[in-house]
Structures are given as C-alpha cells and as structure tokens.
Write an enzyme that holds these catalytic residues in place. Structure first.
Site, mmCIF file in Angstrom:
data_model
loop_
_atom_site.group_PDB
_atom_site.id
_atom_site.type_symbol
_atom_site.label_atom_id
_atom_site.label_comp_id
_atom_site.label_asym_id
_atom_site.label_seq_id
_atom_site.Cartn_x
_atom_site.Cartn_y
_atom_site.Cartn_z
ATOM 1 N N TYR A 186 6.035 4.586 -6.763
ATOM 2 C CA TYR A 186 4.766 4.994 -6.841
ATOM 3 C C TYR A 186 4.463 5.413 -8.269
ATOM 4 O O TYR A 186 3.213 5.325 -8.718
ATOM 5 C CB TYR A 186 4.598 5.976 -5.882
ATOM 6 N N ASP A 222 5.590 -3.211 3.727
ATOM 7 C CA ASP A 222 5.194 -2.166 2.965
ATOM 8 C C ASP A 222 5.545 -2.536 1.496
ATOM 9 O O ASP A 222 5.077 -3.571 1.000
ATOM 10 C CB ASP A 222 5.857 -1.061 3.466
ATOM 11 N N HIS A 233 1.890 1.197 11.111
ATOM 12 C CA HIS A 233 2.191 0.835 9.702
ATOM 13 C C HIS A 233 3.701 0.135 10.097
ATOM 14 O O HIS A 233 4.192 -0.909 9.456
ATOM 15 C CB HIS A 233 2.381 1.674 8.860
#
Length: 279
Positions: free
Chosen positions: A204, A103, A259
């Site tokens: 982010y 990730d 994921h």
C-alpha cells in the site's frame, strides 16, 4: 486438500515459497492471494482444481509468510510484483498459465495481463479492481471512505502493530464458516514471520509513493470476474463497465458474498473456475 508439495524458487531476484498440487503434466493454474493472507487463502480451491487435472501452483507473494521480504518500499511496486509472477511461470517450465487472483493478487494479475499477456492463458479476478476502473471510481467520496485503511497504512510502524494485534478481525466473511479459529491462528503465525508485517503493508505504501508507468489498460485475454457485492472495502460498481478495457470478459456477481468470496461461496466459485479454465 490433496497432498501438497512445498518448494522454494528464486525468481526476479527474490526467493518465493510456493505449494503445488495436481498432476505435473496438467495445465498450470497459478493462484495469487491478497492482503492479509498467504497461500492458504486458496485452501478450498486447491483440491477441486487439482482433482480436475490442473497443476495448481500457489505462491506466497513477496513480503508474505515464507517468501523473501526485501527491504524498502520500492521493492513492492506493482511492476516488480507482476514480474515475479511472470518469472515464476517461466521458472516452472511453462510458457503461459491460467492466472487467478484475489484482492492484491488480482491487482497483480490485472497488471500481468496488461503488460505480459503472452504468459496468461486465461485470467480470473476475484474482488480486485481493474486499474482503469480504479481511476474512475476512486474519485467518489463513498469509495474514499471505504478505503480509509490505505491512508492509515502510510504511517510508519503503527500499521504493523495494528495488523499483528487486530488483523484477525479483518477475516470475516458472510458465511460463518468462512474462517475458523484455526485459520486465524495460522494467519497470525504468518504475520509474525520476521519482516512480514512491513512487507505486506509496503504494498500500500508503494501505491502512494510511486506513480504507475503509463500503460494501455486493455486486457486481451479471456477474463472471468467474480465479485462479492458485500465487500466493505470496494464498491460494487468497480466491476461495471469492464467491457471498455476487457473485450472478452464475463462478470458474475455474488449478492450475498463479502470481499472473501472464495471463502463465502467456495462451491460456486470452484465450479465457475473449473468451467472457465477448462474451455
């Protein structure tokens, strides 16, 4: 897990917490976690790698858990995150190391291999897109739909409250044993560290606010990509066509993994890691 030692080190102007296991003279393997985890993301990989003779180093990335959480979105630009890892490798006395990232840890590992390939021996990526693949695939509406949370994270304060209250529900793999109730409790404790929620979400925010510096995306180190195809956030095609930018790459897909691939299929992931890093 084997016996772990905990450490603190100041690198690139930030104090990082990390755990280590395995023989001190073993080949170093640095494992980088993603969002919203911390070093325990790799708890099922640390033991097998340490017993195989690797010196396993697993940091909390800046902004996470017990590592320092510098203020401001600019502190979480990819270039600074990548520089943290390079500085950590050097601070531990190594010229280069194997680097494994999942990730956000994978995004950082890609950046490190592009910008400072001299510090990366072998590269392993788990469900993290190569920067050039992002530019290609993220134009598709299907990927924008899956990435809704990135836009939500641009809001002030509300994402932090959402993470602390509902983040545990993101930790769900295809394997019922992927995360236990104890795992979720430990993650909530990590998210409750002062400044942690904002630090984590600032990764982010920095993606939107700072354009990446122009960089040839070619990766010149041997690379293994492991991809769980039931990832609800990333399209499987992000792992396709990587040979254009990564000449020495092997891609292995996990049709039944989510994921959280190293949690869903730890035995297979561990075997592939040890095989690749030992050759």
């Amino acid at each position: 897990m084997p016996e772990l030692t905990e450490h603190q080190v100041v690198v690139n102007g930030v104090r990082l917490h990390y755990v280590a296991a395995g023989p001190r003279d073993g080949p170093p393997a640095v494992l980088l976690h993603g969002f919203p985890e911390f070093w325990r993301a790799w708890e099922r990989q640390i033991g097998p790698l340490a017993r195989a003779g690797f010196r396993v180093v697993v940091p909390d990335l800046r902004g996470y858990n017990l590592s320092e959480k510098p203020p401001g979105v600019a502190a979480y630009r990819v270039g600074r995150l990548q520089a943290d890892v390079a500085a950590l490798i050097h601070a531990l006395g190594y010229g280069r190391a194997h680097v494994v990232g999942h990730d956000w840890g994978g995004i950082i590992a890609w950046a490190l291999a592009v910008r400072q390939p001299e510090v990366v021996d072998r590269l392993v990526i788990l469900n993290a897109p190569h920067p050039a693949a992002v530019r290609r695939v993220f134009r598709k509406p299907a990927q924008w739909f899956r990435s809704w949370y990135i836009f939500f994270f641009q809001l002030p304060w509300l994402p932090e409250r959402f993470l602390r209250r509902f983040g545990r529900w993101a930790l769900r793999g295809t394997n019922p044993a992927a995360y236990t109730e104890e795992d979720r409790r430990l993650y909530e404790e990590a998210w409750a560290q002062p400044g942690a929620a904002t630090g984590m979400i600032n990764y982010y925010r920095a993606l939107f606010r700072f354009r990446r510096e122009g960089q040839d995306p070619l990766v010149r180190v041997p690379t293994l990509v492991l991809w769980g195809e039931r990832d609800v956030a990333l399209l499987p095609e992000l792992a396709s066509g990587l040979e254009r930018w990564v000449p020495d790459v092997r891609v292995i897909r996990f049709p039944r993994a989510s994921h959280w691939i190293m949690r869903d299929e730890p035995v297979r992931v561990n075997n592939l890691l040890m095989e690749f890093l030992s050759t």
